[in-house]
Design an enzyme around this catalytic site. Structure first.
Site: not given
Ligand code: BGC
Length: 442
Positions: A166, A354
């Protein structure tokens, strides 16, 4: 698969964490100081929380990997802490730090888990920040050396590499808004950081591939952007925000360049441009990591510097918001995929690197009852259906395996399938963990 449709049998199911958010052990084995350690010292974290112990993954990784298996997942994503293996961001590898990733990787393989490593999930060595961090072009070269070290250490056993996590967030929050480490603000920090990170990302991909890495990608965050009305001014404002947050970190790599025509403030990036940068910014990853947490509603705002647009907060729109203030909006991921798959104009596979949500169950009486998280995943997976069938979406990583240090929010925003009691460090599966386990037919 019990309560959804069938995913392809070779779909990659995994869970993720990152080094700084979980490892702790900040003084162990000669680890150097990172910009996040420094940021914490300035009391910039909610409730003055610290990641110095975090989940103690540094010591508890073997049992955490057993939890990954318990969930029925066979892929695990974490990041390498740059200051752990190269304490000052320069020079030889730190043996004790390298040994940790050696042990971790061997343990994954022994347990039948396929490792996915992110080279950079935001923990820049503080020594490099003293010289400007990502605003300094030299950091690009430091980063490439560090990627060499990572590959030299693990390349014999690890196929899957994600060069950066990101860029929008660590550059936007860290070098423009000052709310993440290293706490810098303004366009004069943002533009050089944007350009150097884009160079490092593209060159990092090429570097790892040249070294022989088999499966190299990079992970971006996107938001689904909607105009607040059908008025032309609002549509144009939404388009500018879309360009700024969704395209500035991918377009140079795709060969489209920076969106300077519609975002004239970006023209100043020329100051940091050197001959051949156009070529150096190009890269063809083996896959794209896509991470989407929400949608934003945008309205024209003549008084807003640079972009003449503002985001209307989810709270003021009276929407259900997550613990970090984002609207809970299930179709965001599939809306972004609709756009991104067309925009990238290639068959390059996509992994949802993610996918998660947090609504503060840790502070409730029933911290393991995260029914809302199950609903979230059910709905998001449902919206993914056409993409799984028609396009190249190859896998999904739940974020996160366990509650952890949520950057500027400290431990306030738990994203885990496993609850972590940060006093005892005990892990307990939440309802969502049972659901994941069930979904995969355990
Ligand atoms: C990040 C994580 C973070 C998640 C939740 C993402 O932007 O890669 O490190 O915990 O969002 O906010």
């Amino acid at each position: 698969m019990k309560d959804l449709y069938s995913f392809p049998h070779d779909f990659t199911w995994g869970a993720g964490i990152s080094a700084y958010q979980t490892e702790g052990g900040v003084n162990a084995g000669g680890r150097g100081v990172s910009i996040w350690d420094e940021f914490e010292k300035k009391k910039s974290i909610r409730n003055k929380h610290s990641a110095s112990v975090a989940c103690d993954f540094y010591n508890r990784y073997a049992s955490d990997l057993r939890s990954v298996k318990w969930l029925g997942l066979s892929h695990f994503k974490t990041s390498i802490s740059w200051p752990r293996i190269q304490p000052s961001g320069k020079g030889n590898i730190n043996k004790a730090g390298a040994d940790f990733y050696d042990r971790l990787t061997d343990e994954m393989l022994e347990q039948g888990i396929e490792p996915w490593y992110v080279a950079y999930h935001w923990d820049l060595p503080a020594e490099l920040q003293k010289k400007g961090g990502w605003t300094n072009r030299d950091t690009v070269f430091r980063f490439l050396d560090y990627c060499d070290l990572c590959f030299g250490l693990l390349g014999d056993r690890v196929n899957n590499w994600i060069v950066m996590n990101e860029p929008l967030v660590f550059v936007g929050a860290g070098y423009f808004m000052g709310i993440h480490a290293p706490g810098r603000r303004g366009m004069n920090n943002f533009l050089p950081a944007l350009h150097h990170v884009n160079l490092a990302n593209a060159q990092g991909i090429k570097n790892l591939k040249n070294l022989g890495a088999k499966h190299v990608g990079t992970a971006h965050s996107f938001a689904s952007i909607h105009p607040s009305t059908k008025l032309d001014v609002d549509i144009k404002a939404a388009n500018r925000v879309h360009l700024a947050i969704n395209q500035s970190f991918i377009d140079p790599m795709l060969g489209y360049g920076y969106p300077t025509e519609k975002l004239p403030f970006m023209k100043k990036i020329e100051r940091y441009w050197e001959q051949n940068d156009g070529q150096l910014l190009l890269a063809s990853p083996d896959f794209w990591g896509v991470q989407v947490y929400t949608r934003e509603i945008v309205k024209y705002a003549w008084w807003m510097p640079y972009i003449q647009a503002r985001i209307i907060s989810a709270k003021s729109r009276k929407k259900i918001v997550s613990s970090i203030g984002q609207e809970v909006y299930y179709p965001a991921l599939s809306e972004v995929l609709d756009w991104f798959i067309q925009h990238k104009a290639s068959d390059t596979p996509v992994y949802i690197t993610e996918c998660g949500i947090s609504m503060q169950e840790s502070f409730l009486e029933q911290p393991f009852d995260d029914t809302y998280r199950i609903e979230y995943y059910q709905n998001v997976l449902e919206t993914l259906k056409p993409h799984i069938q028609n396009s190249n979406v190859k896998g999904l990583f739940y974020w996160s395996l366990m509650d952890n240090f949520e950057w500027a929010e400290g431990y306030f925003a738990p994203f885990g399938l496993f609850h972590v009691d940060f006093k005892t460090l005990k892990r307990t599966p939440k309802k969502s963990a049972e659901w994941v386990r069930n979904l995969l037919g355990q």
